[in-house]
Scaffold this motif. Structure first.
Motif, PDB file in Angstrom:
ATOM      1  N   LEU A   1       0.829  -1.207   0.000  1.00 53.19           N
ATOM      2  CA  LEU A   1       0.000   0.000   0.000  1.00 53.19           C
ATOM      3  C   LEU A   1       0.861   1.254   0.000  1.00 53.19           C
ATOM      4  CD1 LEU A   1      -2.696  -0.922   2.672  1.00 53.19           C
ATOM      5  CD2 LEU A   1      -2.805  -1.174   0.193  1.00 53.19           C
ATOM      6  N   GLU A   2       0.305   2.321  -0.531  1.00 47.10           N
ATOM      7  CA  GLU A   2       0.958   3.617  -0.508  1.00 47.10           C
ATOM      8  C   GLU A   2       0.678   4.281   0.830  1.00 47.10           C
ATOM      9  OE1 GLU A   2       0.467   7.961  -2.666  1.00 47.10           O
ATOM     10  OE2 GLU A   2      -0.505   6.214  -3.542  1.00 47.10           O
ATOM     11  N   LEU A   3       1.728   4.712   1.527  1.00 54.23           N
ATOM     12  CA  LEU A   3       1.532   5.450   2.772  1.00 54.23           C
ATOM     13  C   LEU A   3       0.713   6.701   2.479  1.00 54.23           C
ATOM     14  CD1 LEU A   3       4.970   5.246   4.599  1.00 54.23           C
ATOM     15  CD2 LEU A   3       2.799   4.247   5.315  1.00 54.23           C
ATOM     16  N   GLY A   4      -0.309   6.945   3.259  1.00 60.20           N
ATOM     17  CA  GLY A   4      -1.172   8.096   3.033  1.00 60.20           C
ATOM     18  C   GLY A   4      -2.183   7.874   1.935  1.00 60.20           C
ATOM     19  N   GLY A   5      -2.218   6.668   1.382  1.00 57.95           N
ATOM     20  CA  GLY A   5      -3.168   6.354   0.315  1.00 57.95           C
ATOM     21  C   GLY A   5      -4.578   6.160   0.848  1.00 57.95           C
ATOM     22  N   PRO A   6      -5.498   5.752  -0.015  1.00 58.32           N
ATOM     23  CA  PRO A   6      -6.915   5.671   0.345  1.00 58.32           C
ATOM     24  C   PRO A   6      -7.221   4.773   1.545  1.00 58.32           C
ATOM     25  CG  PRO A   6      -6.631   5.399  -2.027  1.00 58.32           C
ATOM     26  CD  PRO A   6      -5.259   5.418  -1.415  1.00 58.32           C
ATOM     27  N   ALA A   7      -6.581   3.639   1.667  1.00 61.40           N
ATOM     28  CA  ALA A   7      -6.878   2.742   2.796  1.00 61.40           C
ATOM     29  C   ALA A   7      -6.512   3.415   4.117  1.00 61.40           C
ATOM     30  CB  ALA A   7      -6.123   1.424   2.646  1.00 61.40           C
ATOM     31  N   PHE A   8      -5.315   3.973   4.179  1.00 63.51           N
ATOM     32  CA  PHE A   8      -4.885   4.639   5.411  1.00 63.51           C
ATOM     33  C   PHE A   8      -5.728   5.879   5.692  1.00 63.51           C
ATOM     34  CE2 PHE A   8      -0.883   2.363   4.391  1.00 63.51           C
ATOM     35  CZ  PHE A   8      -0.751   1.660   5.577  1.00 63.51           C
ATOM     36  N   GLU A   9      -6.046   6.636   4.659  1.00 63.60           N
ATOM     37  CA  GLU A   9      -6.830   7.861   4.847  1.00 63.60           C
ATOM     38  C   GLU A   9      -8.230   7.545   5.352  1.00 63.60           C
ATOM     39  OE1 GLU A   9      -8.090  11.650   5.290  1.00 63.60           O
ATOM     40  OE2 GLU A   9      -6.060  10.874   5.179  1.00 63.60           O
ATOM     41  N   THR A  10      -8.855   6.503   4.827  1.00 62.57           N
ATOM     42  CA  THR A  10     -10.187   6.096   5.290  1.00 62.57           C
ATOM     43  C   THR A  10     -10.155   5.766   6.776  1.00 62.57           C
ATOM     44  OG1 THR A  10     -10.821   5.268   3.121  1.00 62.57           O
ATOM     45  CG2 THR A  10     -12.011   4.355   5.003  1.00 62.57           C
ATOM     46  N   LEU A  11      -9.156   4.992   7.184  1.00 63.20           N
ATOM     47  CA  LEU A  11      -9.045   4.606   8.590  1.00 63.20           C
ATOM     48  C   LEU A  11      -8.676   5.782   9.476  1.00 63.20           C
ATOM     49  CD1 LEU A  11      -7.303   1.155   8.180  1.00 63.20           C
ATOM     50  CD2 LEU A  11      -9.726   1.626   8.582  1.00 63.20           C
ATOM     51  N   ARG A  12      -7.789   6.648   9.000  1.00 60.55           N
ATOM     52  CA  ARG A  12      -7.408   7.830   9.777  1.00 60.55           C
ATOM     53  C   ARG A  12      -8.611   8.720  10.033  1.00 60.55           C
ATOM     54  NH1 ARG A  12      -7.516  12.646   9.826  1.00 60.55           N
ATOM     55  NH2 ARG A  12      -8.280  12.749   7.707  1.00 60.55           N
ATOM     56  N   ALA A  13      -9.399   8.965   8.991  1.00 57.19           N
ATOM     57  CA  ALA A  13     -10.556   9.841   9.122  1.00 57.19           C
ATOM     58  C   ALA A  13     -11.587   9.256  10.082  1.00 57.19           C
ATOM     59  CB  ALA A  13     -11.181  10.091   7.747  1.00 57.19           C
ATOM     60  N   GLU A  14     -11.837   7.958  10.002  1.00 57.40           N
ATOM     61  CA  GLU A  14     -12.824   7.344  10.887  1.00 57.40           C
ATOM     62  C   GLU A  14     -12.327   7.300  12.323  1.00 57.40           C
ATOM     63  OE1 GLU A  14     -16.616   5.553  11.726  1.00 57.40           O
ATOM     64  OE2 GLU A  14     -15.794   7.047  10.380  1.00 57.40           O
ATOM     65  N   ALA A  15     -11.050   7.027  12.521  1.00 57.41           N
ATOM     66  CA  ALA A  15     -10.498   7.044  13.879  1.00 57.41           C
ATOM     67  C   ALA A  15     -10.636   8.437  14.483  1.00 57.41           C
ATOM     68  CB  ALA A  15      -9.040   6.601  13.862  1.00 57.41           C
ATOM     69  N   ALA A  16     -10.359   9.463  13.703  1.00 61.62           N
ATOM     70  CA  ALA A  16     -10.502  10.839  14.194  1.00 61.62           C
ATOM     71  C   ALA A  16     -11.960  11.141  14.528  1.00 61.62           C
ATOM     72  CB  ALA A  16      -9.971  11.828  13.150  1.00 61.62           C
ATOM     73  N   ARG A  17     -12.862  10.717  13.677  1.00 60.67           N
ATOM     74  CA  ARG A  17     -14.288  10.958  13.920  1.00 60.67           C
ATOM     75  C   ARG A  17     -14.747  10.275  15.201  1.00 60.67           C
ATOM     76  NH1 ARG A  17     -19.232   9.048  13.587  1.00 60.67           N
ATOM     77  NH2 ARG A  17     -18.675   6.949  12.944  1.00 60.67           N
ATOM     78  N   LEU A  18     -14.236   9.062  15.438  1.00 59.90           N
ATOM     79  CA  LEU A  18     -14.621   8.292  16.622  1.00 59.90           C
ATOM     80  C   LEU A  18     -13.860   8.717  17.879  1.00 59.90           C
ATOM     81  CD1 LEU A  18     -14.728   4.740  14.994  1.00 59.90           C
ATOM     82  CD2 LEU A  18     -16.708   6.101  15.750  1.00 59.90           C
ATOM     83  N   GLY A  19     -12.776   9.452  17.700  1.00 54.27           N
ATOM     84  CA  GLY A  19     -11.973   9.870  18.832  1.00 54.27           C
ATOM     85  C   GLY A  19     -11.118   8.768  19.416  1.00 54.27           C
ATOM     86  N   VAL A  20     -10.655   7.854  18.558  1.00 54.70           N
ATOM     87  CA  VAL A  20      -9.783   6.758  19.009  1.00 54.70           C
ATOM     88  C   VAL A  20      -8.448   6.842  18.271  1.00 54.70           C
ATOM     89  CG1 VAL A  20     -11.717   5.218  19.526  1.00 54.70           C
ATOM     90  CG2 VAL A  20     -10.607   5.061  17.302  1.00 54.70           C
ATOM     91  N   ALA A  21      -7.438   6.251  18.887  1.00 62.43           N
ATOM     92  CA  ALA A  21      -6.153   6.085  18.223  1.00 62.43           C
ATOM     93  C   ALA A  21      -6.135   4.668  17.646  1.00 62.43           C
ATOM     94  CB  ALA A  21      -5.020   6.271  19.212  1.00 62.43           C
ATOM     95  N   LEU A  22      -5.610   4.542  16.447  1.00 60.51           N
ATOM     96  CA  LEU A  22      -5.571   3.259  15.762  1.00 60.51           C
ATOM     97  C   LEU A  22      -4.128   2.916  15.415  1.00 60.51           C
ATOM     98  CD1 LEU A  22      -7.034   0.890  14.249  1.00 60.51           C
ATOM     99  CD2 LEU A  22      -6.999   2.384  12.223  1.00 60.51           C
TER     100      LEU A  22
END
Length: 91
Positions: free
Chosen positions: A63-84
């Protein structure tokens, strides 16, 4: 002076699907939402869960660092207020 602070950690115990990044991301999103609803503040995934742990890697298996998979998870973790903590084979 002793500092005391507690937090809740959720550990995902699951098998990823090698080479099926989209399915693995969906599994993480679901688990992360359940963990957050249960009060977790930190969610840990098994090693290389996003890509699956299959060696040798398929030609486009990293995977590309900062690519779609990581960005999707980063955004949802931020929305939920959790660290992943998530790992994958990367380019």
């Amino acid at each position: 002076m002793a500092l005391s602070h507690s937090f809740t950690v959720a550990l995902l115990q699951a098998r990823s699907r090698p080479g099926e990044v989209a399915a693995n991301v969906q599994a993480v999103l679901s688990a992360m939402r359940r963990a957050a609803a249960g009060g977790a503040q930190l969610v840990l995934l098994p090693e290389a869960f996003l890509t699956g742990y299959q060696l040798p890697l398929p030609p486009c298996g990293a995977l590309e660092l900062g690519g779609p998979a990581f960005e999707t998870l980063r955004a949802e973790a931020a929305r939920l207020g959790v660290a992943l903590v998530a790992t994958a084979f990367t380019q």
